[in-house]
Design a protein around this motif. Structure first.
Motif, PDB file in Angstrom:
ATOM      1  N   PRO A  87      -1.251  15.221   8.790  1.00 44.59           N
ATOM      2  CA  PRO A  87      -0.441  16.368   8.357  1.00 44.59           C
ATOM      3  C   PRO A  87       0.448  16.858   9.488  1.00 44.59           C
ATOM      4  O   PRO A  87       0.222  16.545  10.661  1.00 44.59           O
ATOM      5  CB  PRO A  87      -1.496  17.420   7.984  1.00 44.59           C
ATOM      6  CG  PRO A  87      -2.674  17.084   8.846  1.00 44.59           C
ATOM      7  CD  PRO A  87      -2.675  15.580   8.956  1.00 44.59           C
ATOM      8  N   GLY A  88       1.479  17.616   9.122  1.00 44.93           N
ATOM      9  CA  GLY A  88       2.322  18.249  10.136  1.00 44.93           C
ATOM     10  C   GLY A  88       3.516  17.443  10.578  1.00 44.93           C
ATOM     11  O   GLY A  88       4.264  17.890  11.444  1.00 44.93           O
ATOM     12  N   LEU A  89       3.706  16.248   9.999  1.00 41.02           N
ATOM     13  CA  LEU A  89       4.934  15.497  10.281  1.00 41.02           C
ATOM     14  C   LEU A  89       6.019  15.996   9.334  1.00 41.02           C
ATOM     15  O   LEU A  89       5.740  16.458   8.234  1.00 41.02           O
ATOM     16  CB  LEU A  89       4.705  13.999  10.086  1.00 41.02           C
ATOM     17  CG  LEU A  89       3.571  13.373  10.900  1.00 41.02           C
ATOM     18  CD1 LEU A  89       3.476  11.881  10.605  1.00 41.02           C
ATOM     19  CD2 LEU A  89       3.761  13.612  12.382  1.00 41.02           C
TER      20      LEU A  89
ATOM     21  N   VAL B  91       0.885  -1.167   0.000  1.00 42.12           N
ATOM     22  CA  VAL B  91       0.000   0.000   0.000  1.00 42.12           C
ATOM     23  C   VAL B  91       0.918   1.210   0.000  1.00 42.12           C
ATOM     24  O   VAL B  91       1.625   1.453   0.980  1.00 42.12           O
ATOM     25  CB  VAL B  91      -0.924  -0.006   1.225  1.00 42.12           C
ATOM     26  CG1 VAL B  91      -1.821   1.225   1.217  1.00 42.12           C
ATOM     27  CG2 VAL B  91      -1.751  -1.283   1.270  1.00 42.12           C
ATOM     28  N   SER B  92       0.932   1.955  -1.098  1.00 40.61           N
ATOM     29  CA  SER B  92       1.973   2.967  -1.312  1.00 40.61           C
ATOM     30  C   SER B  92       1.381   4.347  -1.562  1.00 40.61           C
ATOM     31  O   SER B  92       0.288   4.485  -2.118  1.00 40.61           O
ATOM     32  CB  SER B  92       2.843   2.579  -2.519  1.00 40.61           C
ATOM     33  OG  SER B  92       3.439   1.316  -2.321  1.00 40.61           O
ATOM     34  N   GLY B  93       2.142   5.371  -1.170  1.00 36.79           N
ATOM     35  CA  GLY B  93       1.753   6.740  -1.438  1.00 36.79           C
ATOM     36  C   GLY B  93       2.882   7.702  -1.129  1.00 36.79           C
ATOM     37  O   GLY B  93       3.881   7.330  -0.508  1.00 36.79           O
ATOM     38  N   THR B  94       2.717   8.938  -1.581  1.00 35.53           N
ATOM     39  CA  THR B  94       3.697   9.998  -1.346  1.00 35.53           C
ATOM     40  C   THR B  94       3.095  11.026  -0.406  1.00 35.53           C
ATOM     41  O   THR B  94       1.979  11.502  -0.614  1.00 35.53           O
ATOM     42  CB  THR B  94       4.116  10.658  -2.670  1.00 35.53           C
ATOM     43  OG1 THR B  94       4.709   9.670  -3.523  1.00 35.53           O
ATOM     44  CG2 THR B  94       5.128  11.774  -2.427  1.00 35.53           C
ATOM     45  N   TYR B  95       3.841  11.368   0.612  1.00 34.59           N
ATOM     46  CA  TYR B  95       3.355  12.259   1.674  1.00 34.59           C
ATOM     47  C   TYR B  95       3.713  13.706   1.376  1.00 34.59           C
ATOM     48  O   TYR B  95       4.839  14.020   0.980  1.00 34.59           O
ATOM     49  CB  TYR B  95       3.984  11.830   2.996  1.00 34.59           C
ATOM     50  CG  TYR B  95       3.576  12.649   4.199  1.00 34.59           C
ATOM     51  CD1 TYR B  95       2.249  12.753   4.579  1.00 34.59           C
ATOM     52  CD2 TYR B  95       4.536  13.310   4.968  1.00 34.59           C
ATOM     53  CE1 TYR B  95       1.882  13.486   5.697  1.00 34.59           C
ATOM     54  CE2 TYR B  95       4.179  14.041   6.085  1.00 34.59           C
ATOM     55  CZ  TYR B  95       2.853  14.132   6.446  1.00 34.59           C
ATOM     56  OH  TYR B  95       2.489  14.861   7.541  1.00 34.59           O
ATOM     57  N   ALA B  96       2.738  14.601   1.563  1.00 32.13           N
ATOM     58  CA  ALA B  96       2.963  16.050   1.506  1.00 32.13           C
ATOM     59  C   ALA B  96       2.727  16.596   2.907  1.00 32.13           C
ATOM     60  O   ALA B  96       1.669  16.356   3.503  1.00 32.13           O
ATOM     61  CB  ALA B  96       2.018  16.714   0.503  1.00 32.13           C
TER      62      ALA B  96
END
Length: 309
Positions: free
Chosen positions: A137-139, A35-40
């Protein structure tokens, strides 16, 4: 005597067939490998995944559990890079109800597993179940790929009485891109990625007048920050036929700096990664005494350059 033995063997075979038909079979299918994704950093990351439970035979309830992964805790779970940096994330039943999914080691409540039931049916039937991986958010972790491995286990029955039927693993894979951002904000204001320019207006130039601005760097890698001042420690009249200047005292974090016109000044070199809120550099500009400068408008352009390393 021979006939009797044959009949006895027949009844043993018949009993075996009846037992098989009255049982049940379960299968796990379509469990994702990852399970993959890119974090903003300023947005919540929600990754939804679906798998299938198949069944045939006698009517039965079932439930599916999820292991804690490498952290050993269920909330938050931790993904890590090969270098040992970590990123926390959550594993929920859905993005709406957000029940934490657990395994039997945590004595889960009914809402902390995925569950369902099948009717009595000799043919295969299936149900699709889903879960979500959520990164809040915020990491602000280091740039890199963060991974964790989760074991998904299927049981027939209920939480009070069950039999393990199948087990699979999948990998959580979260990419944190490189981030190196600069923000120009009023003193004390928070980081604002869209605020990359500012104008300071002294009004009537008088000795002792001061203007200030904060330069905030947000970076998850080593960086260097430079400053170039068009006229060094001075404002110059905007009339191109005149070279009158008004001297400025410039300080960075309270320390006076002396700038050569159009020459790069190193504010900080090879600084480490910043927190999510960024690292603040407070600049102040104070008008100094001038020897009868020409009346007119005075200005200077300062340029900040941020480089990742």
């Amino acid at each position: 005597m021979n006939i009797r033995k044959c009949v006895f063997g027949f009844w043993i075979l018949w009993i075996g067939v009846v037992g098989a038909l009255s049982g049940q079979q379960f299968q796990l299918q379509n469990v994702p490998n990852r399970v993959s994704g890119t974090y903003a950093v300023d947005s919540e990351l929600i990754l939804e995944a679906t798998f299938t439970v198949r069944h045939r035979g006698a009517a039965s309830s079932f439930f599916v559990t999820f292991s804690a992964g490498q952290s050993g805790t269920f909330d938050p779970r931790l993904a890590s890079t090969t270098g040992g940096a970590t990123l926390s994330y959550h594993l929920y039943d859905s993005s709406i109800s957000r029940n934490i999914l657990k395994d039997l080691s945590a004595t889960p409540a009914p809402q902390e597993v995925l569950s369902g039931s099948f009717p009595d049916d000799s043919r295969w039937s299936s149900q699709d179940l889903s879960f979500v991986v959520v990164v809040p958010p915020g990491l602000f972790p280091q740039a890199g790929t963060y991974q964790d491995t989760i074991t998904l286990t299927l049981y027939s029955g209920t939480l009070g009485s069950y039999v393990q039927e199948a087990q699979r693993t999948f990998r959580v894979n979260i990419t944190m891109p490189s981030v190196t951002e600069l923000s120009l904000v009023p003193p004390g204001a928070p980081f604002n990625a869209s605020s990359t320019s500012s104008t300071l207006n002294f009004g009537i130039l008088e000795t002792g007048k001061t203007q200030a601005i904060d330069v905030i760097v947000r970076s998850n890698q080593v960086y260097t920050l430079f400053l170039v001042s068009q006229f060094g420690n001075a404002l110059r009249i905007t009339d191109p036929t005149d070279t009158s200047e008004v001297p400025l005292q410039i300080t960075i974090n309270g320390n006076p700096v002396f700038l050569t016109p159009n020459v790069s000044y190193l504010i900080v070199s090879s600084a480490g990664a910043t927190p999510y809120a960024g690292t603040r550099y407070a600049l102040s500009f104070t008008i100094q005494d001038a020897d009868f400068p020409t009346s007119g408008d005075y200005s200077s352009v300062l340029t900040f350059t941020l480089q990742a390393q």
